[in-house]
Scaffold this motif. Structure first.
Motif, PDB file in Angstrom:
ATOM      1  N   ARG A  56       0.846  -1.209   0.000  1.00 36.06           N
ATOM      2  CA  ARG A  56       0.000   0.000   0.000  1.00 36.06           C
ATOM      3  C   ARG A  56       0.878   1.255   0.000  1.00 36.06           C
ATOM      4  NH1 ARG A  56      -3.182   3.177  -1.645  1.00 36.06           N
ATOM      5  NH2 ARG A  56      -4.571   4.313  -0.279  1.00 36.06           N
ATOM      6  N   GLN A  57       2.025   1.203   0.706  1.00 38.94           N
ATOM      7  CA  GLN A  57       2.965   2.330   0.720  1.00 38.94           C
ATOM      8  C   GLN A  57       3.471   2.623  -0.695  1.00 38.94           C
ATOM      9  OE1 GLN A  57       4.046   4.308   3.334  1.00 38.94           O
ATOM     10  NE2 GLN A  57       5.178   5.490   1.863  1.00 38.94           N
ATOM     11  N   LEU A  58       3.852   1.564  -1.407  1.00 36.76           N
ATOM     12  CA  LEU A  58       4.317   1.741  -2.785  1.00 36.76           C
ATOM     13  C   LEU A  58       3.222   2.331  -3.666  1.00 36.76           C
ATOM     14  CD1 LEU A  58       6.328  -1.578  -3.241  1.00 36.76           C
ATOM     15  CD2 LEU A  58       7.262   0.736  -3.042  1.00 36.76           C
ATOM     16  N   GLU A  59       2.005   1.827  -3.497  1.00 38.50           N
ATOM     17  CA  GLU A  59       0.876   2.292  -4.311  1.00 38.50           C
ATOM     18  C   GLU A  59       0.546   3.761  -4.050  1.00 38.50           C
ATOM     19  OE1 GLU A  59      -3.807   1.163  -5.130  1.00 38.50           O
ATOM     20  OE2 GLU A  59      -2.830   0.417  -3.320  1.00 38.50           O
ATOM     21  N   THR A  60       0.363   4.127  -2.779  1.00 38.12           N
ATOM     22  CA  THR A  60      -0.067   5.490  -2.479  1.00 38.12           C
ATOM     23  C   THR A  60       1.046   6.508  -2.734  1.00 38.12           C
ATOM     24  OG1 THR A  60      -1.254   6.888  -0.898  1.00 38.12           O
ATOM     25  CG2 THR A  60       0.412   5.417   0.014  1.00 38.12           C
ATOM     26  N   SER A  61       2.306   6.096  -2.563  1.00 37.50           N
ATOM     27  CA  SER A  61       3.424   6.990  -2.877  1.00 37.50           C
ATOM     28  C   SER A  61       3.538   7.207  -4.386  1.00 37.50           C
ATOM     29  CB  SER A  61       4.734   6.430  -2.328  1.00 37.50           C
ATOM     30  OG  SER A  61       4.697   6.369  -0.931  1.00 37.50           O
ATOM     31  N   ALA A  62       3.343   6.149  -5.152  1.00 36.75           N
ATOM     32  CA  ALA A  62       3.369   6.276  -6.615  1.00 36.75           C
ATOM     33  C   ALA A  62       2.219   7.157  -7.097  1.00 36.75           C
ATOM     34  CB  ALA A  62       3.309   4.899  -7.269  1.00 36.75           C
ATOM     35  N   GLN A  63       1.043   6.987  -6.489  1.00 43.16           N
ATOM     36  CA  GLN A  63      -0.098   7.832  -6.860  1.00 43.16           C
ATOM     37  C   GLN A  63       0.164   9.290  -6.500  1.00 43.16           C
ATOM     38  OE1 GLN A  63      -3.162   5.798  -4.669  1.00 43.16           O
ATOM     39  NE2 GLN A  63      -3.898   4.729  -6.494  1.00 43.16           N
ATOM     40  N   GLY A  64       0.739   9.523  -5.335  1.00 36.25           N
ATOM     41  CA  GLY A  64       1.058  10.890  -4.922  1.00 36.25           C
ATOM     42  C   GLY A  64       2.056  11.542  -5.863  1.00 36.25           C
ATOM     43  N   ARG A  65       3.125  10.808  -6.193  1.00 34.01           N
ATOM     44  CA  ARG A  65       4.143  11.315  -7.105  1.00 34.01           C
ATOM     45  C   ARG A  65       3.536  11.595  -8.483  1.00 34.01           C
ATOM     46  NH1 ARG A  65       7.465   7.843  -5.617  1.00 34.01           N
ATOM     47  NH2 ARG A  65       6.911   6.215  -7.082  1.00 34.01           N
ATOM     48  N   ALA A  66       2.713  10.675  -8.978  1.00 30.93           N
ATOM     49  CA  ALA A  66       2.079  10.851 -10.289  1.00 30.93           C
ATOM     50  C   ALA A  66       1.134  12.048 -10.293  1.00 30.93           C
ATOM     51  CB  ALA A  66       1.331   9.575 -10.679  1.00 30.93           C
ATOM     52  N   PHE A  67       0.366  12.218  -9.213  1.00 31.07           N
ATOM     53  CA  PHE A  67      -0.565  13.345  -9.136  1.00 31.07           C
ATOM     54  C   PHE A  67       0.194  14.668  -9.200  1.00 31.07           C
ATOM     55  CE2 PHE A  67      -3.333  16.364  -6.896  1.00 31.07           C
ATOM     56  CZ  PHE A  67      -4.520  16.175  -7.580  1.00 31.07           C
ATOM     57  N   ILE A  68       1.306  14.757  -8.468  1.00 35.08           N
ATOM     58  CA  ILE A  68       2.108  15.982  -8.483  1.00 35.08           C
ATOM     59  C   ILE A  68       2.709  16.217  -9.862  1.00 35.08           C
ATOM     60  CG2 ILE A  68       4.235  17.012  -7.590  1.00 35.08           C
ATOM     61  CD1 ILE A  68       3.445  15.720  -4.848  1.00 35.08           C
ATOM     62  N   GLU A  69       3.233  15.177 -10.486  1.00 39.60           N
ATOM     63  CA  GLU A  69       3.837  15.325 -11.816  1.00 39.60           C
ATOM     64  C   GLU A  69       2.805  15.738 -12.866  1.00 39.60           C
ATOM     65  OE1 GLU A  69       7.059  15.514 -12.386  1.00 39.60           O
ATOM     66  OE2 GLU A  69       7.259  15.223 -10.232  1.00 39.60           O
ATOM     67  N   ILE A  70       1.616  15.172 -12.786  1.00 38.39           N
ATOM     68  CA  ILE A  70       0.554  15.561 -13.725  1.00 38.39           C
ATOM     69  C   ILE A  70       0.152  17.007 -13.492  1.00 38.39           C
ATOM     70  CG2 ILE A  70      -1.886  15.180 -14.291  1.00 38.39           C
ATOM     71  CD1 ILE A  70      -1.284  12.157 -13.907  1.00 38.39           C
ATOM     72  N   ALA A  71       0.045  17.404 -12.235  1.00 36.46           N
ATOM     73  CA  ALA A  71      -0.298  18.795 -11.927  1.00 36.46           C
ATOM     74  C   ALA A  71       0.780  19.738 -12.454  1.00 36.46           C
ATOM     75  CB  ALA A  71      -0.479  18.978 -10.422  1.00 36.46           C
ATOM     76  N   ARG A  72       2.044  19.361 -12.304  1.00 36.70           N
ATOM     77  CA  ARG A  72       3.140  20.195 -12.816  1.00 36.70           C
ATOM     78  C   ARG A  72       3.056  20.331 -14.340  1.00 36.70           C
ATOM     79  NH1 ARG A  72       7.593  17.631  -9.442  1.00 36.70           N
ATOM     80  NH2 ARG A  72       7.903  19.162  -7.802  1.00 36.70           N
ATOM     81  N   ALA A  73       2.792  19.222 -15.006  1.00 38.85           N
ATOM     82  CA  ALA A  73       2.799  19.210 -16.466  1.00 38.85           C
ATOM     83  C   ALA A  73       1.577  19.906 -17.071  1.00 38.85           C
ATOM     84  CB  ALA A  73       2.878  17.769 -16.972  1.00 38.85           C
ATOM     85  N   ALA A  74       0.426  19.696 -16.466  1.00 46.52           N
ATOM     86  CA  ALA A  74      -0.812  20.172 -17.084  1.00 46.52           C
ATOM     87  C   ALA A  74      -1.389  21.419 -16.431  1.00 46.52           C
ATOM     88  CB  ALA A  74      -1.857  19.057 -17.061  1.00 46.52           C
ATOM     89  N   TRP A  75      -0.993  21.698 -15.200  1.00 45.34           N
ATOM     90  CA  TRP A  75      -1.721  22.710 -14.439  1.00 45.34           C
ATOM     91  C   TRP A  75      -0.795  23.357 -13.414  1.00 45.34           C
ATOM     92  CZ3 TRP A  75      -5.399  21.563  -9.938  1.00 45.34           C
ATOM     93  CH2 TRP A  75      -6.351  22.584  -9.794  1.00 45.34           C
ATOM     94  N   SER A  76       0.414  23.672 -13.855  1.00 46.68           N
ATOM     95  CA  SER A  76       1.419  24.178 -12.922  1.00 46.68           C
ATOM     96  C   SER A  76       1.072  25.582 -12.443  1.00 46.68           C
ATOM     97  CB  SER A  76       2.798  24.183 -13.590  1.00 46.68           C
ATOM     98  OG  SER A  76       3.791  24.343 -12.613  1.00 46.68           O
ATOM     99  N   CYS A  77       1.645  25.929 -11.314  1.00 49.35           N
ATOM    100  CA  CYS A  77       1.494  27.281 -10.782  1.00 49.35           C
ATOM    101  C   CYS A  77       2.794  27.654 -10.081  1.00 49.35           C
ATOM    102  CB  CYS A  77       0.298  27.381  -9.832  1.00 49.35           C
ATOM    103  SG  CYS A  77       0.505  26.517  -8.266  1.00 49.35           S
ATOM    104  N   ASP A  78       2.982  28.931  -9.834  1.00 53.37           N
ATOM    105  CA  ASP A  78       4.227  29.417  -9.253  1.00 53.37           C
ATOM    106  C   ASP A  78       4.526  28.799  -7.889  1.00 53.37           C
ATOM    107  OD1 ASP A  78       4.683  31.007 -11.461  1.00 53.37           O
ATOM    108  OD2 ASP A  78       3.747  32.773 -10.566  1.00 53.37           O
ATOM    109  N   GLY A  79       3.522  28.551  -7.086  1.00 50.64           N
ATOM    110  CA  GLY A  79       3.753  28.077  -5.730  1.00 50.64           C
ATOM    111  C   GLY A  79       3.849  26.576  -5.567  1.00 50.64           C
ATOM    112  N   LEU A  80       3.646  25.804  -6.613  1.00 51.14           N
ATOM    113  CA  LEU A  80       3.586  24.350  -6.461  1.00 51.14           C
ATOM    114  C   LEU A  80       4.903  23.753  -5.967  1.00 51.14           C
ATOM    115  CD1 LEU A  80       1.898  21.811  -6.675  1.00 51.14           C
ATOM    116  CD2 LEU A  80       2.507  21.680  -9.095  1.00 51.14           C
ATOM    117  N   ASP A  81       6.000  24.080  -6.615  1.00 57.11           N
ATOM    118  CA  ASP A  81       7.282  23.518  -6.192  1.00 57.11           C
ATOM    119  C   ASP A  81       7.656  23.981  -4.789  1.00 57.11           C
ATOM    120  OD1 ASP A  81       7.748  21.941  -8.422  1.00 57.11           O
ATOM    121  OD2 ASP A  81       8.675  23.594  -9.521  1.00 57.11           O
ATOM    122  N   ARG A  82       7.365  25.213  -4.467  1.00 60.58           N
ATOM    123  CA  ARG A  82       7.663  25.730  -3.141  1.00 60.58           C
ATOM    124  C   ARG A  82       6.813  25.030  -2.074  1.00 60.58           C
ATOM    125  NH1 ARG A  82       7.131  26.566   1.224  1.00 60.58           N
ATOM    126  NH2 ARG A  82       7.340  28.249   2.614  1.00 60.58           N
TER     127      ARG A  82
END
Length: 135
Positions: A56-82
């Motif tokens: 479950r740790q592997l699954e939810t961490s992969a989902q979290g990482r993917a969600f952030i990467e998709i947000a960066r690619a498709a819907w980024s904002c100045d404060g996201l990385d910070r």
């Protein structure tokens, strides 16, 4: 009397994984919105520690990482990385949703509502699938 799908979903959302995910999402959102790096780091670490199994740790961490990467690619904002920077370890999915929504100034209530709605919808699929195959 056998438990119903409604009973199972209610228990998941009120007492089970849905409740825990909702708490961690809300606390991550609040910490990120307040620019409280220490609280954000603590929430991310605690949420990762609460995951009950390695799989479950592997699954939810992969989902979290993917969600952030998709947000960066498709819907980024100045404060996201910070917003993400204070989290030093893996970011589990509910924390990632809280971080991304806070970075985009999406209020907590609709974020949490949408997350729990999606959890209930997808959480019921395996159970519904087993009912279909049993017939």
């Amino acid at each position: 009397m056998p438990a119903s799908l409604r009973d199972w979903l209610a228990a998941m959302l009120a007492d089970g994984s849905g409740f825990c995910d909702g708490v961690f999402l809300a606390q991550a959102h609040r910490a990120a919105a307040a620019d409280d790096d220490a609280a954000l780091r603590d929430v991310a670490e605690l949420a990762a520690a609460f995951v009950p199994s390695r799989e479950r740790q592997l699954e939810t961490s992969a989902q979290g990482r993917a969600f952030i990467e998709i947000a960066r690619a498709a819907w980024s904002c100045d404060g996201l990385d910070r917003t993400i920077a204070p989290c030093e370890g893996p970011i589990v999915y509910p924390v990632a949703v809280g971080l991304v929504s806070a970075a985009h100034d999406i209020p907590l209530a609709p974020t949490l509502h949408g997350y729990l709605h999606a959890l209930a919808a997808t959480g019921s699929q395996p159970l519904a699938g087993s009912f279909r195959s049993a017939n």
